[in-house]
Design a protein around this motif. Structure first.
Motif, PDB file in Angstrom:
ATOM      1  N   TYR A  64      -6.882  -0.793  13.657  1.00 18.83           N
ATOM      2  CA  TYR A  64      -6.830  -0.661  12.203  1.00 18.83           C
ATOM      3  C   TYR A  64      -7.255  -1.954  11.510  1.00 18.83           C
ATOM      4  N   VAL A  78     -10.081  -4.139   5.289  1.00 18.19           N
ATOM      5  CA  VAL A  78      -8.851  -4.902   5.480  1.00 18.19           C
ATOM      6  C   VAL A  78      -9.032  -6.295   4.878  1.00 18.19           C
ATOM      7  N   GLN A 100      -4.622  -3.370   3.594  1.00 15.42           N
ATOM      8  CA  GLN A 100      -5.828  -2.566   3.464  1.00 15.42           C
ATOM      9  C   GLN A 100      -6.377  -2.786   2.069  1.00 15.42           C
TER      10      GLN A 100
END
Length: 98
Positions: free
Chosen positions: A52, A64, A93
């Motif tokens: 992620y 991000v 994010q």
């Protein structure tokens, strides 16, 4: 000796197994003297977060944002920025759209 801290914004914190159902940010004490070392320690504990946060080349993903003591990192491909003992690395994010 003080350790750096990683603070994960709620959108990323929800992926931590021990934060299920928690809302808000999660702060974790980690070791490391650079952004890369701090993230490596985080990923050693929570491997699922790596995908992620970082892309397949090891750079911070486009969506991000990473801050060290309130300052955005300048180059998402270079994770050698220093992190002081007791420093804070904030990972969130980024919002996009129009």
């Amino acid at each position: 000796m003080e350790m750096p801290k990683v603070v994960l914004a709620s959108a990323l914190a929800r992926w931590l197994p021990d934060a299920q159902g928690a809302s808000g940010e999660v702060a974790l004490d980690v070791s490391g003297a650079t952004v890369g070392a701090v993230l490596d320690d985080l990923f050693a504990r929570h491997a699922a977060l790596r995908g992620y946060v970082l892309d397949e080349h090891g750079a911070v993903r486009h969506h991000v944002a990473v801050f060290v003591d309130g300052q955005a990192i300048g180059d998402k491909r270079r994770l050698d920025q220093p992190v002081a003992p007791g420093g804070e690395v904030y990972v969130m994010q980024a919002l996009s759209g129009g």
